[in-house]
Enzyme design. Structure first.
Site, PDB file in Angstrom:
ATOM      1  N   ASP A  61      23.628  37.880  13.070  1.00 49.95           N
ATOM      2  CA  ASP A  61      23.373  39.288  13.345  1.00 49.95           C
ATOM      3  C   ASP A  61      24.388  39.843  14.340  1.00 49.95           C
ATOM      4  OD1 ASP A  61      21.124  39.137  11.724  1.00 49.95           O
ATOM      5  OD2 ASP A  61      19.776  38.708  13.408  1.00 49.95           O
ATOM      6  N   TYR A 127      21.535  25.960  16.250  1.00 54.30           N
ATOM      7  CA  TYR A 127      21.837  27.063  17.156  1.00 54.30           C
ATOM      8  C   TYR A 127      21.531  26.636  18.594  1.00 54.30           C
ATOM      9  CZ  TYR A 127      22.164  30.568  13.400  1.00 54.30           C
ATOM     10  OH  TYR A 127      22.542  31.289  12.295  1.00 54.30           O
TER      11      TYR A 127
END
Length: 281
Positions: A61, A127
């Site tokens: 994003d 992540y």
């Protein structure tokens, strides 16, 4: 227009890193917004003198970073027959470094093994989320990749929440919905550590993540850690079948895609076929 055969084309693997602060996410968008995909594709197309389209392991994003992103592109084999490349895709690294902005780097370009698909062949994505609860905020040298959480947290409570979210679950409560897309994911590990006083890093690995899932999971843990929600909250959320308005999103700036893991070369095609079948159900 000439129709290329499989013998005329080859697949490249690209290993990519970027500071997502000034990008509108990975995916190319209308309106000429600056995105990572558009930036790299445009430069690659210029260098290779052919239109290039990238398929990425994990779309990020706006504001999210990557140090271990992976993508692939199918190109005409003849596009590497240039004096500065001489058929060696690795030579593209230096060429791209001269043309790309400093907040995006391509650290590796290689011929992809047979059956490789950057998205569907992946076994896991990992992540790291970095956040500080220090009243002064993030250190100036880390302000672009460190989020700020406004209240102190109990690390033991944060980790207990993360432990409850590990495993194969329907994470609908934590995902922004997409039509006909599954929200069932397998979270392999989710660990928190205090890397500096009042600076915490979460590392989470799963087979895949749906839209906003990591930031929602991180915010859930921090919400429990500050005592605003009880320890049973994550298990209650896992029973829901739709996005919960009670789950906040942690700021994008703290999130970095650090790695994508693939199977052995002989298993790449089978993994891609199995993953694609699940996603298209």
């Amino acid at each position: 227009m000439q129709c290329l055969t499989m013998d005329d084309t080859l697949r490249l693997r690209l290993d990519i890193a970027y500071d997502g602060t000034d990008f509108h996410g990975w995916a190319r968008q209308k309106g000429n917004l600056r995105t990572v995909q558009q930036t790299i594709e445009d430069v690659l197309s210029l260098v290779l003198r052919t239109e290039v389209q990238l398929t990425v392991a994990g779309r990020t994003d706006a504001g999210v970073h990557a140090s271990g992103q992976v993508a692939h592109a199918d190109i005409p084999a003849a596009s590497l027959d240039q004096r500065s490349i001489e058929g060696d895709p690795g030579r593209l690294v230096r060429r791209l470094a001269k043309l790309l902005d400093e907040d995006v780097r391509v650290f590796g370009v290689s011929r992809a093994p047979e059956g490789f698909d950057a998205r569907f062949s992946a076994l896991t994505r990992t992540y790291v989320y970095r956040v500080t609860t220090h009243p002064a905020g993030a250190a100036p040298s880390r302000v672009r990749d460190t989020a700020v959480w406004p209240k102190p947290v109990d690390l033991h409570a944060v980790q207990a929440c993360a432990d409850a979210l590990v495993g194969l679950h329907d994470f609908a409560a934590f995902c922004r919905p997409k039509p006909h897309a599954t929200t069932i994911r397998d979270v392999h590990s989710f660990t928190w550590s205090e890397v500096e006083p009042m600076v915490y890093e979460a590392r989470i690995t799963a087979d895949a993540f749906c839209w906003n899932m990591v930031r929602a999971l991180v915010a859930t843990c921090l919400t429990v850690g500050e005592g605003r929600r009880g320890p049973q909250w994550p298990e209650e959320l896992l029973l829901l079948d739709a996005r919960s308005a009670e789950v906040p999103l942690a700021p994008a700036r703290g999130l970095t895609l650090v790695g994508v893991r693939y199977p052995e070369n002989r298993d790449l095609a089978a993994r891609a076929e199995a993953t694609r079948a699940r996603r298209e159900m």
